[in-house]
Design a protein around this motif. Structure first.
Motif, PDB file in Angstrom:
ATOM      1  N   LEU A  38      61.229  58.276  57.901  1.00  0.00           N
ATOM      2  CA  LEU A  38      60.992  58.861  56.586  1.00  0.00           C
ATOM      3  C   LEU A  38      62.314  59.380  56.023  1.00  0.00           C
ATOM      4  N   THR A  39      63.004  58.525  55.288  1.00  0.00           N
ATOM      5  CA  THR A  39      64.259  58.943  54.660  1.00  0.00           C
ATOM      6  C   THR A  39      63.946  59.685  53.367  1.00  0.00           C
ATOM      7  N   TYR A  40      64.928  60.440  52.879  1.00  0.00           N
ATOM      8  CA  TYR A  40      64.689  61.294  51.711  1.00  0.00           C
ATOM      9  C   TYR A  40      65.920  61.265  50.815  1.00  0.00           C
ATOM     10  N   GLU A  41      65.757  61.757  49.591  1.00  0.00           N
ATOM     11  CA  GLU A  41      66.857  61.741  48.625  1.00  0.00           C
ATOM     12  C   GLU A  41      67.731  62.992  48.722  1.00  0.00           C
ATOM     13  N   GLY A  42      67.152  64.110  49.038  1.00  0.00           N
ATOM     14  CA  GLY A  42      67.923  65.346  49.121  1.00  0.00           C
ATOM     15  C   GLY A  42      67.083  66.458  49.722  1.00  0.00           C
ATOM     16  N   ALA A  43      67.758  67.476  50.243  1.00  0.00           N
ATOM     17  CA  ALA A  43      67.052  68.606  50.838  1.00  0.00           C
ATOM     18  C   ALA A  43      67.902  69.854  50.684  1.00  0.00           C
ATOM     19  N   ARG A  44      67.238  70.998  50.491  1.00  0.00           N
ATOM     20  CA  ARG A  44      67.936  72.271  50.409  1.00  0.00           C
ATOM     21  C   ARG A  44      67.045  73.372  50.981  1.00  0.00           C
ATOM     22  N   ALA A  45      67.661  74.277  51.712  1.00  0.00           N
ATOM     23  CA  ALA A  45      66.926  75.379  52.322  1.00  0.00           C
ATOM     24  C   ALA A  45      67.359  76.693  51.689  1.00  0.00           C
ATOM     25  N   TYR A  46      66.467  77.672  51.689  1.00  0.00           N
ATOM     26  CA  TYR A  46      66.707  78.973  51.085  1.00  0.00           C
ATOM     27  C   TYR A  46      66.230  80.061  52.038  1.00  0.00           C
ATOM     28  N   ALA A  47      66.747  81.278  51.810  1.00  0.00           N
ATOM     29  CA  ALA A  47      66.310  82.407  52.625  1.00  0.00           C
ATOM     30  C   ALA A  47      66.302  83.672  51.784  1.00  0.00           C
ATOM     31  N   THR A  48      65.268  84.478  51.971  1.00  0.00           N
ATOM     32  CA  THR A  48      65.230  85.846  51.447  1.00  0.00           C
ATOM     33  C   THR A  48      64.920  86.737  52.646  1.00  0.00           C
ATOM     34  N   PRO A  49      64.907  88.045  52.475  1.00  0.00           N
ATOM     35  CA  PRO A  49      64.586  88.889  53.629  1.00  0.00           C
ATOM     36  C   PRO A  49      63.245  88.579  54.275  1.00  0.00           C
TER      37      PRO A  49
END
Length: 719
Positions: A38-49
């Protein structure tokens, strides 16, 4: 194509763990998807407290269908082999396989295995629980009644909910249904803990971000940082002040709030009599606040910036006042430490000959504060540094008495109240206390600067006294830990030995300092033997020196590579005997690089490699080494005689140039070999039938190898 939205909602995640956790979540999930086709175009991760979020764009709705030919046993093989093949291929009988012929192997069975791709939500529901259960937190915990059961979920703080949706942008996405220790994935999250604690329904990512913002949560940490920085600067500017920026603190504070509200607090002006670094360290460490300064004077102001996580009804007045009270209490403690450290110690009331900092040194020795269990106490270490600094001082142009005094006081502030409370101020407080008790300015500066440089962006000490003590401190550290076989391994370097070696390199190179490294490493070993340290049997002395020099070579490669130099040229110079003067090594490397960039250098390198390759092949074939001196009586061609004469002249003149440290001159001498080498290979056949003539010509080729080693080991040069 569909997108994936995953949120893991928990109690507060420590700020220092958030960035790494977001990166880990992205890597674990995307790698697992790619492994399953399963290839993908883009990914981004985020974090809050309170949440980790991953957005993966452009995933296919299902895995690609798989068609694979599986080769089986030969026709007529034993039944057990046939049955094993049927089982592995998923066939009911051998009739479902085809038979293929091979001219060499005969006929054998082949099964065509076709597997339809699974729907992506099913794949996600399979992989995500395992990723969550095995997530690599540096520290984690279990909670609740289920925590006593084997295999219970561990998370950094109690995990409350999971959001997981999958679908195209133009449609309402589906919830990917799975469960982790009773927590069922859904499309509901929560907003700000205090200002919007109710459930928030989640759909696609854009809707998720805007819904969170309405619920007083800013998902992107970089955006939170920019809000804090901008608001802090604006508030400072409105008061005629400027923000003392602190990127590390900004990163931490952005990880403490989901909805940053920037406020200004204040403290009593009398605390500005404390050193500015102490004020800043107190406010930073205890309250996670930023200090402000007066741009006209450069001095700190009695105001600070704090960041709240809530919009208060009174505009934050009570929050700012509360922080101000705590800051004042902390600064009162710091002021007490500052006053106490400047007074004589009670146990030395009858020793008026000892200044306060000297008394701290005596206390450090009396308490036998351990530096390392195998390397003795801090007092013993100070004795080693003093002895080494005295030997280094003349070489770096430092006054021996000042270097000795600075080295003896370098660690004294470790016994002060201020450094006990704020370890990051060691050295700096020593400088302050030394100046207050009337020490020579060079001595006071060296107490602070001997720790430098502490990183690639840190400044390098330049005063000769500081240089002598800094080198002594770092060389003692390196030799000590090498002697007890506590060396860096992989990414682990708990004693910052790489930093110490790089510090030595930078001090020597940026200060243009000549230092015979092997001698002083050996001296540092001797200093260790004269104290009570090294309590366990140390590594053999030659092994320590050899291994340490190799370590310096590796660190030098890293440093020069960052400067744009070629690491293979460093190897070529280090391969020569007795190369331990780092400044001269670098100058030789630079000269070699310039020479090899010329046409003469390129052609000579080609000629050297041709000679070396012939020698390597023939020596391996003959089982001998052609390292003798060629016999002039056997020279049959004029080109042989010309090459031998050129080699003799080059060895003589290059050696003289190297001895005079004229590396450019040595390269120019080496360049004169080119015509003779080219003519030899054009006109002379090396592997002739006459054995004596052949051996003599191979010795002549070896003479090329020997002559070039006056400058560098050309076998290490790449390209």
């Amino acid at each position: 194509m569909p997108d994936l939205l995953l949120e893991l909602f928990s109690e507060e995640i420590p700020a220092r763990m958030q960035r790494r956790a977001a990166d880990d979540l992205k890597a674990l999930v995307t790698n697992a998807l790619v492994d399953r086709g399963l290839t993908y175009e883009g990914a981004r991760a985020y974090a809050t407290p309170r949440r980790l979020t991953l957005h993966v764009v452009g995933l296919p709705a299902k895995q690609p269908d798989l068609r694979e030919e599986k080769k089986g046993p030969r026709v007529g093989s034993p039944e057990a082999a046939v049955q094993g093949f049927l089982k592995s291929a998923g066939l009911a009988s051998i009739d479902e396989a085809t038979i293929q012929s091979d001219p060499k192997k005969g006929e054998f069975y082949v099964a065509v295995v076709e597997r339809p791709g699974r729907a992506t939500p099913a794949v996600l529901a399979e992989i995500l629980p395992g990723i969550i259960k095995t997530f690599p937190w540096p520290k984690s915990m279990r909670w609740g009644a289920a925590s006593a059961e084997p295999g219970a979920l561990r998370w950094v703080r109690p995990l409350h909910s999971i959001v997981c949706t999958f679908g195209p942008e133009t449609e309402i996405p589906d919830v990917v249904r799975f469960e982790v220790d009773g927590i069922v994935a859904s499309d509901f999250t929560r907003g700000h803990r205090f200002m919007s604690p109710d459930l928030v329904e989640v759909r696609r990512f854009d809707d998720y971000v805007s819904s969170l913002e309405k619920a007083k949560v800013i998902l992107d940490a970089d955006r939170r940082k920019e809000i804090i920085r901008t608001e802090a600067k604006n508030l400072a500017f409105a008061r005629g002040l400027e923000l003392v920026e602190d990127d590390g603190l900004l990163e931490e504070v952005a990880g403490l709030v989901e909805w940053p509200v920037v406020l200004v607090g204040s403290f009593d002006e009398e605390f500005l009599d404390i050193p500015a670094e102490v004020v800043r360290a107190t406010i930073r460490a205890n309250q996670k606040c930023f200090v402000l300064r007066d741009p006209a004077t450069g001095r700190l102001a009695n105001k600070f910036i704090l960041v709240a996580n809530i919009e208060a009804k009174d505009g934050g007045a009570a929050i700012a006042a509360g922080n101000g009270r705590v800051v004042r209490a902390r600064l009162s403690d710091a002021n007490f430490f500052w006053q106490t450290d400047r007074r004589p110690l009670p146990e030395y009331h009858d020793r008026r000959d000892l200044k306060p900092l000297d008394q701290r040194l005596e206390r450090l020795k009396a308490l036998k504060v351990v530096f390392h269990e195998k390397l003795g106490t801090q007092g013993e270490r100070v004795a080693r540094i003093v002895a080494l600094a005295k030997q280094l001082a003349p070489l770096v142009g430092a006054d021996v008495a000042r270097a000795e005094r600075a080295a003896s006081l370098a660690k004294a502030d470790l016994a002060t109240e201020m450094v006990g409370e704020f370890p990051e101020l060691q050295g700096l407080m020593g400088r302050y206390y030394a100046a207050l008790q009337g020490e020579d300015p060079a001595v006071a500066a060296a107490i602070e600067d001997h720790y430098k440089p502490q990183g690639p962006a840190d400044r390098v000490p330049t005063d000769p006294v500081s240089v002598a003590v800094a080198l002594a401190d770092k060389l003692d550290t390196l030799v000590g830990f090498w002697s007890i076989d506590e060396k860096p391994t992989g990414s682990k370097d708990p004693y910052a030995l790489r930093r110490a070696a790089l510090g030595v390199i930078r001090i020597l190179l940026e200060g243009s300092i000549r230092l015979p490294l092997m001698k002083f490493l050996d001296d540092a070993i001797v200093m260790g033997k004269l104290t009570d340290g090294y309590r366990l049997p140390e590594m053999p002395r030659p092994a320590v020196l050899r291994d340490l020099l190799a370590f310096f070579a590796d660190r030098l490669k890293v440093y020069l590579r960052d400067q744009g130099a070629r690491y293979d040229l460093i190897d070529a110079v280090f391969a020569l005997e007795g190369q331990d003067d780092l400044l001269m090594i670098v100058r030789r490397v630079e000269a070699l690089g310039r020479f090899l960039a010329t046409e003469d250098g390129e052609h000579l390198l080609v000629g050297y490699r041709r000679a070396a390759n012939i020698l390597r092949i023939e020596e391996k074939k003959d089982g001998v080494t052609y390292d003798g001196t060629p016999d002039p009586a056997l020279f049959a061609e004029e080109e042989e005689r010309a090459l031998a004469a050129a080699l003799a002249a080059v060895r003589r003149d290059a050696s003289a140039a190297i001895a005079a440290e004229d590396f450019e001159g040595a390269m120019r001498v080496l360049a004169t070999l080119r015509p003779s080498v080219d003519a030899f290979f054009d006109k002379v056949t090396v592997n002739v039938d006459a054995a004596a003539l052949r051996a003599n010509r191979l010795k002549l080729l070896n003479a090329i190898r020997v002559a070039t080693r006056e400058v560098a080991d050309f076998s290490k040069v790449e390209g």
